[in-house]
Scaffold this motif. Structure first.
Motif, PDB file in Angstrom:
ATOM      1  N   ARG A 104       0.837  -1.195   0.000  1.00 53.48           N
ATOM      2  CA  ARG A 104       0.000   0.000   0.000  1.00 53.48           C
ATOM      3  C   ARG A 104       0.875   1.249   0.000  1.00 53.48           C
ATOM      4  NH1 ARG A 104      -5.325  -0.903   2.559  1.00 53.48           N
ATOM      5  NH2 ARG A 104      -6.136  -2.654   1.384  1.00 53.48           N
ATOM      6  N   ILE A 105       0.272   2.372  -0.286  1.00 52.75           N
ATOM      7  CA  ILE A 105       1.002   3.622  -0.421  1.00 52.75           C
ATOM      8  C   ILE A 105       1.707   4.025   0.882  1.00 52.75           C
ATOM      9  CG2 ILE A 105      -0.957   5.136   0.082  1.00 52.75           C
ATOM     10  CD1 ILE A 105       0.162   6.957  -2.232  1.00 52.75           C
ATOM     11  N   GLY A 106       1.088   3.747   2.014  1.00 49.98           N
ATOM     12  CA  GLY A 106       1.702   4.084   3.302  1.00 49.98           C
ATOM     13  C   GLY A 106       2.995   3.326   3.533  1.00 49.98           C
ATOM     14  N   GLU A 107       3.011   2.059   3.163  1.00 49.04           N
ATOM     15  CA  GLU A 107       4.227   1.258   3.313  1.00 49.04           C
ATOM     16  C   GLU A 107       5.317   1.754   2.365  1.00 49.04           C
ATOM     17  OE1 GLU A 107       5.945  -3.295   2.854  1.00 49.04           O
ATOM     18  OE2 GLU A 107       3.776  -2.989   2.783  1.00 49.04           O
ATOM     19  N   LEU A 108       4.934   2.072   1.129  1.00 49.36           N
ATOM     20  CA  LEU A 108       5.914   2.607   0.181  1.00 49.36           C
ATOM     21  C   LEU A 108       6.485   3.918   0.695  1.00 49.36           C
ATOM     22  CD1 LEU A 108       7.388   2.360  -2.522  1.00 49.36           C
ATOM     23  CD2 LEU A 108       5.415   3.477  -3.604  1.00 49.36           C
ATOM     24  N   ALA A 109       5.642   4.748   1.251  1.00 52.28           N
ATOM     25  CA  ALA A 109       6.098   6.017   1.816  1.00 52.28           C
ATOM     26  C   ALA A 109       7.079   5.768   2.958  1.00 52.28           C
ATOM     27  CB  ALA A 109       4.908   6.846   2.292  1.00 52.28           C
ATOM     28  N   ALA A 110       6.758   4.840   3.833  1.00 52.58           N
ATOM     29  CA  ALA A 110       7.622   4.542   4.977  1.00 52.58           C
ATOM     30  C   ALA A 110       8.960   3.968   4.525  1.00 52.58           C
ATOM     31  CB  ALA A 110       6.923   3.563   5.922  1.00 52.58           C
ATOM     32  N   ARG A 111       8.943   3.118   3.528  1.00 55.20           N
ATOM     33  CA  ARG A 111      10.178   2.466   3.075  1.00 55.20           C
ATOM     34  C   ARG A 111      11.077   3.389   2.283  1.00 55.20           C
ATOM     35  NH1 ARG A 111       8.896  -3.262   0.615  1.00 55.20           N
ATOM     36  NH2 ARG A 111      11.150  -3.177   0.354  1.00 55.20           N
ATOM     37  N   THR A 112      10.511   4.412   1.674  1.00 56.44           N
ATOM     38  CA  THR A 112      11.317   5.313   0.842  1.00 56.44           C
ATOM     39  C   THR A 112      11.569   6.665   1.484  1.00 56.44           C
ATOM     40  OG1 THR A 112       9.365   6.148  -0.312  1.00 56.44           O
ATOM     41  CG2 THR A 112      10.507   4.239  -1.303  1.00 56.44           C
ATOM     42  N   GLY A 113      10.805   6.997   2.513  1.00 59.40           N
ATOM     43  CA  GLY A 113      10.931   8.313   3.121  1.00 59.40           C
ATOM     44  C   GLY A 113      10.296   9.414   2.291  1.00 59.40           C
TER      45      GLY A 113
ATOM     46  N   GLN B 149       1.876  11.778 -12.722  1.00 62.92           N
ATOM     47  CA  GLN B 149       2.787  12.214 -13.781  1.00 62.92           C
ATOM     48  C   GLN B 149       3.276  11.044 -14.644  1.00 62.92           C
ATOM     49  OE1 GLN B 149       3.629  15.547 -14.453  1.00 62.92           O
ATOM     50  NE2 GLN B 149       1.882  15.720 -13.076  1.00 62.92           N
ATOM     51  N   GLY B 150       2.873   9.826 -14.309  1.00 63.20           N
ATOM     52  CA  GLY B 150       3.283   8.649 -15.070  1.00 63.20           C
ATOM     53  C   GLY B 150       4.669   8.156 -14.703  1.00 63.20           C
ATOM     54  N   LEU B 151       5.215   8.614 -13.587  1.00 61.79           N
ATOM     55  CA  LEU B 151       6.551   8.199 -13.168  1.00 61.79           C
ATOM     56  C   LEU B 151       6.518   6.901 -12.372  1.00 61.79           C
ATOM     57  CD1 LEU B 151       7.866  11.671 -11.898  1.00 61.79           C
ATOM     58  CD2 LEU B 151       8.028  10.685 -14.200  1.00 61.79           C
ATOM     59  N   LEU B 152       5.376   6.579 -11.816  1.00 63.31           N
ATOM     60  CA  LEU B 152       5.217   5.444 -10.924  1.00 63.31           C
ATOM     61  C   LEU B 152       3.871   4.800 -11.226  1.00 63.31           C
ATOM     62  CD1 LEU B 152       6.464   4.073  -8.372  1.00 63.31           C
ATOM     63  CD2 LEU B 152       5.180   5.717  -7.009  1.00 63.31           C
ATOM     64  N   ALA B 153       3.843   3.484 -11.253  1.00 63.03           N
ATOM     65  CA  ALA B 153       2.595   2.782 -11.564  1.00 63.03           C
ATOM     66  C   ALA B 153       2.165   1.916 -10.390  1.00 63.03           C
ATOM     67  CB  ALA B 153       2.779   1.913 -12.802  1.00 63.03           C
ATOM     68  N   ALA B 154       0.875   1.790 -10.237  1.00 60.23           N
ATOM     69  CA  ALA B 154       0.311   0.926  -9.196  1.00 60.23           C
ATOM     70  C   ALA B 154      -0.908   0.223  -9.753  1.00 60.23           C
ATOM     71  CB  ALA B 154      -0.086   1.760  -7.982  1.00 60.23           C
ATOM     72  N   ASP B 155      -1.067  -1.015  -9.325  1.00 58.54           N
ATOM     73  CA  ASP B 155      -2.316  -1.716  -9.599  1.00 58.54           C
ATOM     74  C   ASP B 155      -3.335  -1.218  -8.586  1.00 58.54           C
ATOM     75  OD1 ASP B 155      -1.221  -3.269 -11.673  1.00 58.54           O
ATOM     76  OD2 ASP B 155      -0.443  -4.733 -10.228  1.00 58.54           O
ATOM     77  N   ARG B 156      -4.572  -1.596  -8.766  1.00 57.29           N
ATOM     78  CA  ARG B 156      -5.633  -1.234  -7.816  1.00 57.29           C
ATOM     79  C   ARG B 156      -6.247  -2.505  -7.251  1.00 57.29           C
ATOM     80  NH1 ARG B 156      -6.070   4.290  -6.506  1.00 57.29           N
ATOM     81  NH2 ARG B 156      -5.131   5.395  -8.247  1.00 57.29           N
ATOM     82  N   THR B 157      -6.506  -2.453  -5.962  1.00 56.69           N
ATOM     83  CA  THR B 157      -7.210  -3.567  -5.323  1.00 56.69           C
ATOM     84  C   THR B 157      -8.684  -3.474  -5.699  1.00 56.69           C
ATOM     85  OG1 THR B 157      -7.759  -2.340  -3.314  1.00 56.69           O
ATOM     86  CG2 THR B 157      -5.601  -3.457  -3.372  1.00 56.69           C
ATOM     87  N   PRO B 158      -9.466  -4.530  -5.455  1.00 58.29           N
ATOM     88  CA  PRO B 158     -10.905  -4.442  -5.729  1.00 58.29           C
ATOM     89  C   PRO B 158     -11.566  -3.275  -4.997  1.00 58.29           C
ATOM     90  CG  PRO B 158     -10.280  -6.724  -5.367  1.00 58.29           C
ATOM     91  CD  PRO B 158      -9.069  -5.885  -5.049  1.00 58.29           C
ATOM     92  N   GLY B 159     -10.990  -2.876  -3.861  1.00 60.86           N
ATOM     93  CA  GLY B 159     -11.529  -1.749  -3.109  1.00 60.86           C
ATOM     94  C   GLY B 159     -11.024  -0.407  -3.596  1.00 60.86           C
TER      95      GLY B 159
END
Length: 126
Positions: free
Chosen positions: A2-11, A23-33
Motif C-alpha cells: 500500500r502507499i503508506g508502506e511505500l512512503a515509509a520504506r522510501t521516506g 505524472q506517469g513516473l510510478l505505476a500501481a495496480d488497484r485492489t478491488p476496493g
C-alpha cells in the motif's frame, strides 16, 4: 504494498507518491476496493525518481528518462533519442557549474572561518 508502506520504506510522502503516479513516473495496480497496490520494484523506482529530482530535473524530463534507464529487470525499455542525450548533457554541464560555484563558496567560507578562529585565538576568547 500500500502507499503508506511505500512512503515509509522510501521516506517519500504519500502526496508525492500520488503526484509521481499522476505524472506517469510510478505505476500501481488497484485492489478491488480501489486502493493502490505497488510492486516491490516501486521502492527502487521512487529512490531513482528522488535522485533525478535531486539532480535538478523536472518531472517531465524524468518521465522521458526513466524508460531509458536500466532497472532491476534488465535493460532499458526504450533507447534515448539524440535530443534527450543533448538535454541530459546540458543538465550535466549545469550541475558541473553548480559544483564549481559551491566549491568556490566553500573556499571563501573556509577563509572566513580561519580568520575568525585566528581572531578568537589572538584575543584569548573561547
Amino acid at each position: 504494498m500500500r502507499i503508506g508502506e511505500l512512503a515509509a520504506r522510501t521516506g517519500v510522502g504519500e502526496r508525492s507518491l500520488r503526484y509521481y503516479e499522476a505524472q506517469g513516473l510510478l505505476a500501481a495496480d488497484r485492489t478491488p476496493g480501489g486502493h493502490r497496490d505497488f510492486s516491490e520494484r516501486a521502492v527502487d523506482r521512487v529512490i531513482r525518481i528522488q535522485e533525478l529530482y535531486a539532480a535538478g530535473l523536472n518531472s517531465s524530463k524524468i518521465g522521458r528518462i526513466l524508460p531509458c534507464m536500466r532497472d532491476e529487470d534488465g535493460g532499458p525499455s526504450v533507447r534515448a533519442t539524440p535530443q534527450l542525450v543533448a538535454e541530459l548533457t546540458g543538465e550535466r554541464e549545469r550541475i558541473d557549474r553548480m559544483i564549481g560555484e559551491l566549491l568556490r563558496s566553500r573556499e571563501v567560507l573556509d577563509e572566513v572561518i580561519d580568520a575568525a578562529a585566528g581572531h578568537i585565538a589572538a584575543s584569548g576568547s573561547a
